[in-house]
Design an enzyme around this catalytic site. Sequence first.
Site, PDB file in Angstrom:
ATOM      1  N   ASP A 125      -3.835  -0.592   0.356  1.00 22.77           N
ATOM      2  CA  ASP A 125      -2.372  -0.633   0.356  1.00 22.77           C
ATOM      3  C   ASP A 125      -1.807   0.700   0.811  1.00 22.77           C
ATOM      4  OD1 ASP A 125      -3.539   0.320  -2.160  1.00 22.77           O
ATOM      5  OD2 ASP A 125      -1.475   0.669  -2.789  1.00 22.77           O
ATOM      6  N   GLU A 190      -3.214   0.788  -5.305  1.00 21.80           N
ATOM      7  CA  GLU A 190      -3.426   2.140  -5.832  1.00 21.80           C
ATOM      8  C   GLU A 190      -2.101   2.886  -5.921  1.00 21.80           C
ATOM      9  OE1 GLU A 190      -4.097   6.484  -5.813  1.00 21.80           O
ATOM     10  OE2 GLU A 190      -3.075   5.289  -4.296  1.00 21.80           O
TER      11      GLU A 190
HETATM   12 ZN   LIG Z   1      -4.262   7.099  -1.651  1.00 23.08          ZN
END
Ligand SMILES: [Zn+2]
Length: 487
Positions: A125, A190
């Site tokens: 992501d 994340e």
């Molecule tokens: Zn990162």
Amino acid sequence: MKKNRLRLYLGLLGVTCLLALTTVLLSNGLLLKTRQLKVPVIKAENPAPVQAMAQRLSRAIQIETISNKIQLNPNFKSLEEVLKKSFPLLWQRLSPQIINQHGLLFHFPGKNPQEPIVLLLAHLDVVPVESPSAWKYQPFSGTITGGYVWGRGAIDDKQSALAILEAAESLLRQGQRPERSVYIALGYDEEIGGTQGAATLAKALKKQGVECGFSLDEGLAIVPGSMIGMKPPVALIGLSEKGYLSVELTATQAGGHASMPPKETAVGILAAALNRLQNKPFPARLGSTSREMFSWLAPEMTGVSKWALANLWLFEPLLLKQLSGKPATNALIRTTMAPTMLQGSPQENVLPAEAKAVLNLRLLPGDTQHTALNYLKQVIADPRVQIQARSGFSSEAAPESDSKSTDFALLHRTIRQVFPEVVVAPSLVLAGTDSRHYQSLCKNQYRFQPVYLTAEDLKRVHGSNERISIEAHAQAARFYLQLFKQL
Ligand SMILES: [Zn+2]
């Protein structure tokens, strides 16, 4: 006559002390021994042609996988398809498990399954683009020009994911296997805490009974010139990462009409509390990881920095003062707090009954959420200000991994083989990574992104015009391939 003799005596004593001190300081500097491993220079092998690797990274960047829209975003599935086309052998031979919709988990069985498992981590992501017009090339165009691949994720962290996959694919193509079993876990949220991706990937690994010797995740890169007094570039391996806590401060006071304000308002009380905190930051200290970092760096330094670091018994207060001077080094030596949100009355002529502020804290290893909250209470010292941890994501600082382990030495050696000009040292990661979710599975956790970045490149991470040089990406892929071969 007596007075003169006394003066002479004191003078001689002073000179002798000064000489002794100088001798101690100098010899402490001279006694420093390098911690750098001597490794034969190798010609690290490209897992694939450099341009082809850049193309594959570009294609991955073109898929807009922003983590704040995961539920409604079909792009994560598209990215999986792109990766599948880019790395066909990985899909054919290792058939990745899909964990909680978009998490990708590859298991590369090693020749010696009884050896401790290795976990390679990255995330797919990216953060949103704040101002697309500030970008030279469209942020999701994956433009390749001037020796760079441009776009959101070019550094953080599609680059890492792709470099790991390049190395694994190449190993399969060569019909090779690592000695130790390797898991590659790619998360997909994340940037918003990793609770859907990394956390469930870790759960799946735990269920499968995986215990890993060490994990390697993003973290610190090679940034030449980032260390005062150091000529060679430094490759810092993160042994730990700071904790994360948001705290809400609420001051309450009677509301009412703004035409007759009382002496103290909720806003005034809150402002005074914030001011006290600003004037009394968390105390500075050299944690064990930073202390270790300096002990690795000192022998490689020149001039004053070397002598100062060799004699921390004398110069530590001075060093702390110097490190406090810059935000990046200040964050190494204390728990930081940043006021990020403020709220008063919704209308200009109404006194707020409540004024709120949010502080974002990053906890130094050794400080906990509990001790940090106590510190805030103690400094604010005003019962009219409520202090409480905000709901949502938080984490304690990660435990400090071992820099004397054979796995740390393995990383150290691999770095010096692929980047022979650098100095390796352990360090502390100031931001958070997905690693924290895998803590209970791994004996040691290391954080290092094997790429050269400039200080200017670092501003592009989460900023505008993120890009990676084609050569840096290739070098990272070479690093992972070399690592695979030495596991
Ligand atoms: Zn990162």
